[in-house]
Enzyme design. Structure first.
Site, mmCIF file in Angstrom:
data_model
loop_
_atom_site.group_PDB
_atom_site.id
_atom_site.type_symbol
_atom_site.label_atom_id
_atom_site.label_comp_id
_atom_site.label_asym_id
_atom_site.label_seq_id
_atom_site.Cartn_x
_atom_site.Cartn_y
_atom_site.Cartn_z
ATOM 1 N N SER A 74 -10.609 -0.857 7.566
ATOM 2 C CA SER A 74 -11.357 -0.099 8.573
ATOM 3 C C SER A 74 -11.324 1.395 8.243
ATOM 4 C CB SER A 74 -10.756 -0.419 9.943
ATOM 5 O OG SER A 74 -11.649 -0.086 10.968
ATOM 6 N N TYR A 75 -10.899 2.227 9.169
ATOM 7 C CA TYR A 75 -10.750 3.663 8.904
ATOM 8 C C TYR A 75 -9.936 3.913 7.634
ATOM 9 C CZ TYR A 75 -7.834 7.902 9.523
ATOM 10 O OH TYR A 75 -7.106 9.046 9.338
#
Lengths: 242, 242, 242
Positions: A74-75
């Protein structure tokens, strides 16, 4: 045997990799999972993206890790992209697990679909301390809809507020996009965090920015690190083998 | 334990849910599967959409059902959307199983890709009694291509002509789109009834109109209610659990 | 029992079907896998598309094969399309396994995404003998990323240079597009050879050109004929049964 450095996503921290790390260690691998700056207890809620990356760079250099498979979730995809610019010679492969491959010059936030941008804005406006959170409703339905309710609840309670600046800082990724380190993308086919509309979803939108890359797909939500750690470990192995 | 009301699609009727209902009952659930107006033996072939919904509303109210998980398949998605407007306070969740989430003001027919519209038009023109049918060729290749031939044949023989007005009536769905009842979408990944072209397919085109919703996917065709009732029951459970 | 004629793709030849053919024979089927013109040892590297098809037509006619399920893989899709124009009355079904359904008047090359066109151009320019090859990097990451490294390596070493003219010849497919032979498309959900961008991928872009067709999907890469021959045999059975 591979040497993995696992980099978590927003609202997460290194310890949350434990179920997946255990699976990988049981298969004979060496696994590291440092916490990104801004996500450690007591970190400055105004932490920006460069400060977020530094602890990961330091961890790799101080432990003199080489032949590293650097995995971002993700991030964390934005973090491994910037970390790779600094320690490329220590890496054997980059693995993006439903992770941001940010366009050069963009922020992570720029890659969010409008409803996710609005949710981050609303949370930041309410909290006023530089951080944002995810609502339980969004966590349950969009992040981890493949888990039993109790697991969705217990994992939600482990999340931490996330520093907004790490999401909104614009990223110079010109060096990243010139790296020749091999790259893989793990796509969980039920991941709904960015919607599954072609113009906003993870794959192929994010993945294809990698140029030549290896695609591995598995069933499951954004949070298979909790709902299916054995399946994720298997996918990470297939993504990183020679 | 959940309480399910299963609403069938076009050319289907309540009894055809039996294989799936049996699976759900074996798992401890309470299951109802009334027949929509226009699909009962002897119903008026000119039945419209409002008349189609009424028997489902009546069934829920007369049996005083509460905490209902209301499941709609295909055309049944348009039925549960209108039924939900009337009995929202009796519902715990709406589950769309490759089901129409009709845009406000549209008819079900408006959501069909052109070849399906043409097939309905051709059948209606030929029959001249207000109903249309599906050809066996379309049923076998587009609706139930994952079943052995004999099952495709035996289920085809159980279908009934479907009243065209229920498909062409324009639907006011403004109340539906303001409901806060939790929603799920079950997507069968080989469903070909609407084609799988992004601009015409079920997911994400139909599903994303639901706003925040829970996605559950399973392998199979539009008619997993026949070709994989155990798999469908599992998907319905995952779509409707807390 | 079915009678299969399996037509290989670019850089492949008939013998490479052996693992899949064995699986199909074990299930009781009759299996043929002739080599396309231009891919036999000693064939002219300037072979064009019409010459490529002729040995397959000859094989079917000379062996007086009837009720044939004609299966094409990749480039082989363009071959079975042209072969079908000649021997339509001998065919019970056409099965495209991640195979080109070339638009009338186009070449196979016209259907390649730009990076694949560039790779073919670069290889042809380097070799100067009318053929092109695939790099091992592309083979490993885009064609057969689901296999262990050793299988990727050993299969790569079996490939042959492919005559460019078979890819660049424009094809008149007007007769093909009027054939009423039943058609199926097998889509491997991790196939990356054409990218998975909607505007370039195999399904639904290629498949939907078939008009009414049966979709069968399976997990795996473009080369499941090596990485999962049992799974492919199962998909071929489902694609070709009544």
């Amino acid at each position: 045997m591979s040497r993995f450095v696992l980099v978590h996503g927003g609202w997460h921290y290194g310890e949350l990799w434990e179920p997946t790390a255990t699976e990988l260690r049981d298969r004979g691998h060496e696994v590291h999972h440092p916490t990104v700056g801004g996500n450690r207890e007591g970190d400055d809620p105004r932490t920006g993206h460069a400060q977020a990356c530094q602890p990961v760079v330091d961890y790799i250099v101080e432990n003199d890790l080489r032949d590293v498979v650097l995995v971002g979730h993700s991030y964390g995809g934005s973090v491994i992209s910037k970390v790779a610019e600094v320690v490329a010679d220590r890496l054997s492969r980059l693995v993006f697990y439903n992770a941001f491959v940010v366009a050069d010059g963009n922020s992570v936030y720029d890659e969010f679909p409008p409803p996710l941008q609005q949710a981050v804005d609303a949370s930041a406006a309410e909290r006023q301390d530089g951080t944002c959170i995810v609502t339980f409703e969004a966590w349950r339905e969009l992040f981890i809809q493949d888990a039993p309710y109790d697991l969705a609840k217990s994992t939600y309670e482990m999340l931490r507020p996330h520093p907004v600046n790490t999401l909104t800082d614009k990223l110079d990724l010109s060096r990243f996009y010139s790296l020749t380190v091999p790259k893989s993308f793990i796509n969980c086919t039920e991941d709904m965090t960015l919607t599954q509309l072609p113009e906003w979803g993870w794959h192929p939108r994010m993945s294809h920015r990698l140029g030549l890359f290896r695609l591995v797909q598995m069933r499951g939500s954004h949070e298979v690190m909790f709902s299916d750690p054995a399946g994720l470990a298997d996918a990470i192995e297939r993504a990183s083998r020679r």
